[in-house]
Design an enzyme around this catalytic site. Structure first.
Site, PDB file in Angstrom:
ATOM      1  N   LYS B  96       0.827  -1.194   0.000  1.00  0.00           N
ATOM      2  CA  LYS B  96       0.000   0.000   0.000  1.00  0.00           C
ATOM      3  C   LYS B  96       0.872   1.260   0.000  1.00  0.00           C
ATOM      4  O   LYS B  96       0.562   2.246  -0.658  1.00  0.00           O
ATOM      5  CB  LYS B  96      -0.883  -0.025   1.254  1.00  0.00           C
ATOM      6  CG  LYS B  96      -2.021   0.947   1.249  1.00  0.00           C
ATOM      7  CD  LYS B  96      -2.797   0.870   2.562  1.00  0.00           C
ATOM      8  CE  LYS B  96      -3.526  -0.461   2.723  1.00  0.00           C
ATOM      9  NZ  LYS B  96      -4.245  -0.542   4.017  1.00  0.00           N
ATOM     10  N   LYS B 145      22.911 -12.516 -32.244  1.00  0.00           N
ATOM     11  CA  LYS B 145      22.718 -11.253 -32.958  1.00  0.00           C
ATOM     12  C   LYS B 145      21.239 -10.977 -33.179  1.00  0.00           C
ATOM     13  O   LYS B 145      20.723  -9.941 -32.816  1.00  0.00           O
ATOM     14  CB  LYS B 145      23.453 -11.308 -34.306  1.00  0.00           C
ATOM     15  CG  LYS B 145      23.383 -10.008 -35.058  1.00  0.00           C
ATOM     16  CD  LYS B 145      24.127 -10.120 -36.373  1.00  0.00           C
ATOM     17  CE  LYS B 145      24.094  -8.794 -37.104  1.00  0.00           C
ATOM     18  NZ  LYS B 145      24.705  -8.948 -38.448  1.00  0.00           N
ATOM     19  N   LYS B 171      23.948 -16.565 -24.217  1.00  0.00           N
ATOM     20  CA  LYS B 171      22.574 -16.485 -23.728  1.00  0.00           C
ATOM     21  C   LYS B 171      21.600 -16.269 -24.874  1.00  0.00           C
ATOM     22  O   LYS B 171      21.913 -15.581 -25.857  1.00  0.00           O
ATOM     23  CB  LYS B 171      22.415 -15.372 -22.681  1.00  0.00           C
ATOM     24  CG  LYS B 171      22.602 -13.959 -23.199  1.00  0.00           C
ATOM     25  CD  LYS B 171      22.199 -12.899 -22.186  1.00  0.00           C
ATOM     26  CE  LYS B 171      20.765 -12.438 -22.336  1.00  0.00           C
ATOM     27  NZ  LYS B 171      20.435 -11.737 -23.577  1.00  0.00           N
ATOM     28  N   ASP B 172      20.432 -16.840 -24.726  1.00  0.00           N
ATOM     29  CA  ASP B 172      19.337 -16.542 -25.638  1.00  0.00           C
ATOM     30  C   ASP B 172      18.978 -15.064 -25.557  1.00  0.00           C
ATOM     31  O   ASP B 172      19.229 -14.411 -24.534  1.00  0.00           O
ATOM     32  CB  ASP B 172      18.083 -17.328 -25.216  1.00  0.00           C
ATOM     33  CG  ASP B 172      17.910 -18.622 -25.989  1.00  0.00           C
ATOM     34  OD1 ASP B 172      18.653 -18.852 -26.958  1.00  0.00           O
ATOM     35  OD2 ASP B 172      17.015 -19.411 -25.614  1.00  0.00           O
ATOM     36  N   ASP B 173      18.341 -14.587 -26.587  1.00  0.00           N
ATOM     37  CA  ASP B 173      17.704 -13.283 -26.480  1.00  0.00           C
ATOM     38  C   ASP B 173      16.503 -13.447 -25.550  1.00  0.00           C
ATOM     39  O   ASP B 173      15.797 -14.450 -25.609  1.00  0.00           O
ATOM     40  CB  ASP B 173      17.249 -12.819 -27.871  1.00  0.00           C
ATOM     41  CG  ASP B 173      17.079 -11.317 -27.931  1.00  0.00           C
ATOM     42  OD1 ASP B 173      16.547 -10.749 -26.964  1.00  0.00           O
ATOM     43  OD2 ASP B 173      17.486 -10.720 -28.930  1.00  0.00           O
ATOM     44  N   GLU B 174      16.276 -12.444 -24.706  1.00  0.00           N
ATOM     45  CA  GLU B 174      15.167 -12.583 -23.736  1.00  0.00           C
ATOM     46  C   GLU B 174      13.808 -12.508 -24.408  1.00  0.00           C
ATOM     47  O   GLU B 174      12.800 -12.838 -23.790  1.00  0.00           O
ATOM     48  CB  GLU B 174      15.282 -11.527 -22.631  1.00  0.00           C
ATOM     49  CG  GLU B 174      14.866 -10.112 -23.021  1.00  0.00           C
ATOM     50  CD  GLU B 174      15.944  -9.364 -23.790  1.00  0.00           C
ATOM     51  OE1 GLU B 174      17.013  -9.954 -24.048  1.00  0.00           O
ATOM     52  OE2 GLU B 174      15.715  -8.184 -24.136  1.00  0.00           O
ATOM     53  N   GLY B 335      26.425  -1.970 -24.626  1.00  0.00           N
ATOM     54  CA  GLY B 335      27.398  -0.980 -25.065  1.00  0.00           C
ATOM     55  C   GLY B 335      28.842  -1.399 -24.896  1.00  0.00           C
ATOM     56  O   GLY B 335      29.741  -0.548 -24.874  1.00  0.00           O
ATOM     57  N   GLY B 357      27.173  -8.099 -27.301  1.00  0.00           N
ATOM     58  CA  GLY B 357      26.390  -8.525 -28.452  1.00  0.00           C
ATOM     59  C   GLY B 357      26.997  -7.914 -29.700  1.00  0.00           C
ATOM     60  O   GLY B 357      27.807  -8.533 -30.385  1.00  0.00           O
ATOM     61  N   GLY B 358      26.654  -6.634 -29.932  1.00  0.00           N
ATOM     62  CA  GLY B 358      27.213  -5.922 -31.079  1.00  0.00           C
ATOM     63  C   GLY B 358      28.730  -5.876 -31.057  1.00  0.00           C
ATOM     64  O   GLY B 358      29.370  -5.897 -32.114  1.00  0.00           O
TER      65      GLY B 358
END
Lengths: 410, 410
Positions: B96, B145, B171-174, B335, B357-358
């Site tokens: 609350k 990717k 890891k998989d993409d979420e 990044g 990733g990138g």
């Protein structure tokens, strides 16, 4: 409602961003990942997975001050990209994006295909009315005064006094968990015993929404235990467990009682203008899709403040005929006393649950008189009698004392 | 850490409130409900249920501008009031209250009794290191990717190239849910096949965190299916399902693989200064208590911005020795390119997962070279070799091209 795209609307604050580019980035980035670099042949295959920018509406007043510039972005996400559950939809449209600057999720327009995976509230407004045998008037709900540290005898007494006052629904406090003083099944038995005793005097049916708690995997079993013990409604802290937990409870054929969704933790998500999820989606559309028969949300009258237009937008989402599931009963809560009843009915109409705690227990003549005062106020409002006129009528002493105590608004 | 009180710390913005009174109101209102009106005899019984104000620290600079005045309130809640699960604790301390004005939940100090109900991460930092056979160096994680609309052959190829580059975890993409192109078990089989193939060439073990999705009640069964198909790690969108769902997965003895918690939806909760739940609690302490072996959170280097002190506070919560469960591996994400590796290690130490990733797939020589460049950057940082010096060394062409492409910071 599109056939096979779910459309998300975002509000994005930024003093300088190219909002059109940002929208394109979202539409591509949260679906196929990249587009322009794809070979043409691949594009043909991938097109059905690609998000689409539906609209970009920039609000940029001339000479705007820092923080004032924003845009509403509408992006359509192909259903083919996600499974037919709320976690998948939310993670798709706002998983990573929620962390990308000042962005708030305002709305979701479910595709007809997505929505078809949800049966919505099992009872809804009409179903709850039928259970209670009350077709016309607004319903009255009351909340225990205090529950922690109280034993079964005390809880039963509180329940009985509330029931005597003529309330239609009594809900557990949302912070009452499994505990040795008032364990789930014994609590249900004690309270439903009090309900029967009161019904013998008042002739009125009553729903008791017992707080469903515990480990996620035990929720359904706990609900069934409560129902076996006599519970005829459930209170559920949906946001603490996720919408899918509510959806599983509401679509479980063995859980054949109305579910009231409590908004606990919602204030962590809806109030910021820059972040989070807007209340009409959070407490309105998603609660309803997930199957809440009644939804509590902050009223515009109390100390727990939500702007009135937002309250009304939550209600609108709970009853919007565009969503192909039953309507959920709106339960605006907090700060409500009998003198506000005509206002509540004017704001929310008759398909509303008037919900009070202090406005019932704080009545100078006690809890039962508190409920009675509300019922008298509801009757007055329905017959277009002003509260002072109604309070002056014979038999309406409870109402008179209530408006002497708290005042009234009409 | 108290024995039997959980302590919540709130930041409360208000230009005029009596914060001491507000704190008292919370301590009483969220526990026993009322206090001063209780008879003395009852007070003795109720005292063990009563919340306590621990501290009120008002920040009120002279001549403060509107919005600048706030206070940090610490309230202790007796364990006896709630069950030993995260939903109960969160609903108690912020259910609350979250809707009561400008208030943000900053921290929770679990009592030793409450914490003892949680076994925490099954593997933690040391356990994940043992599985991989990597004791010293920071780990390297990569992300597909793009995954949506791709078939098993394509995913397998992406996986293989990542594995060849020497990453420790993929890891998989979420946002990859159950889908006809790459269904869970077939995806695991294809990717683990690629992992074995790469291991034959690189000699390196690898964890594949497959995205665990679906209805809440099926999560454990889906995890077991994935494990039976060969999955050796799990990715889980914790906030879409609630912390208790993670806790149940992590404490399930049949789910004996590390769980990586994804922060999807976290941005709806942590960034506002006025509302929500602070990141070190949301993504740090609670994820760890609930049993996440690895926790992804926004890095201070990318476009998904979180102030650096907040990133470091998340990490601190994941490894704080005061919490009596294993440490969770911090995975600052977004990044990140190879040229940032020395900075990441300086900021987070060696017990960190460098996640890209990138910065891997975007390497001019391709995905495998991208992974390699990171491994070379990690080796350089560990041997205190500057990146330009390391890039000039024979065999480190991948790193040279990476820093030519993205630059570097040291």
């Amino acid at each position: 409602m599109s056939n096979n795209y779910c459309i998300a609307t975002y509000r994005c604050h930024d003093d300088a961003a190219d909002f059109h580019k940002k929208a394109q980035g979202i539409a591509v980035g949260l679906t196929v990942g990249s587009w322009t670099e794809l070979p043409e042949a691949r594009k043909a295959e991938m097109e059905k997975h690609l998000g689409r920018v539906i609209s970009v509406t920039v609000h940029e007043p001339e000479g705007f001050a820092p923080g004032e510039r924003y845009a509403d972005l509408q992006i359509a996400y192909p259903d083919v990209n996600f499974s037919r559950d709320i976690p998948a939809l939310l993670v798709t449209v706002f998983g990573k994006l929620s962390m990308d600057g000042r962005i708030k999720l305002l709305d979701l327009d479910f595709s007809s295909d997505f929505a078809s995976a949800f049966s919505g509230p099992k009872f809804g407004i009409q179903g709850v009315r039928s259970l209670l045998g009350v077709q016309e008037r607004p319903l009255l709900m009351s909340i225990f005064k205090s529950v922690i540290g109280h034993d079964l005898t005390n809880l039963r007494e509180q329940f009985y006094l509330q029931a005597l006052g003529g309330v239609d629904l009594i809900k557990d406090d949302e912070i009452l968990f499994e505990n040795p003083l008032t364990p789930l099944e014994q609590r249900v038995e004690a309270c439903m015993g009090a309900a029967k005793q009161a019904e013998a005097e008042t002739g009125q049916k009553l729903l008791y929404a017992v707080n469903l708690t515990g480990p996620t995997s035990q929720l359904a079993a706990n609900a069934k235990r409560a129902i076996a013990a006599g519970a005829n409604a459930i209170l559920f802290n949906t946001l603490a467990y996720g919408y899918d937990a509510l959806h599983e409870l509401s679509s479980n054929s063995d859980i054949s009682v109305p579910i009231a969704a409590h908004p606990a933790l919602a204030g962590a998500l809806y109030p910021s203008p820059h972040y989070g999820i807007a209340a009409p989606l959070l407490l309105g559309k998603l609660m309803r899709l997930a199957g809440a028969d009644l939804v509590l949300f902050p009223s515009p009258y109390g100390s727990v403040v939500m702007p009135k237009e937002e309250n009304l937008a939550v209600q609108a989402a709970l009853i919007d005929p565009a969503l192909p599931v039953r309507s959920s009963f709106p339960v605006p809560s907090a700060g409500i006393h009998p003198g506000l009843t005509p206002l509540i009915l004017r704001d929310f109409g008759h398909d509303v649950v008037v919900n009070a705690g202090g406005g019932i227990h704080g009545h100078p003549q006690g809890t039962a008189a508190g409920g009675l005062a509300f019922r008298q106020a509801i009757a007055a409002a329905l017959s277009s009698t002003s509260l002072p006129d109604a309070a002056a009528q014979q038999g309406n002493e409870a109402l008179k004392i209530a408006i002497d105590t708290w005042g009234y608004k009409e």
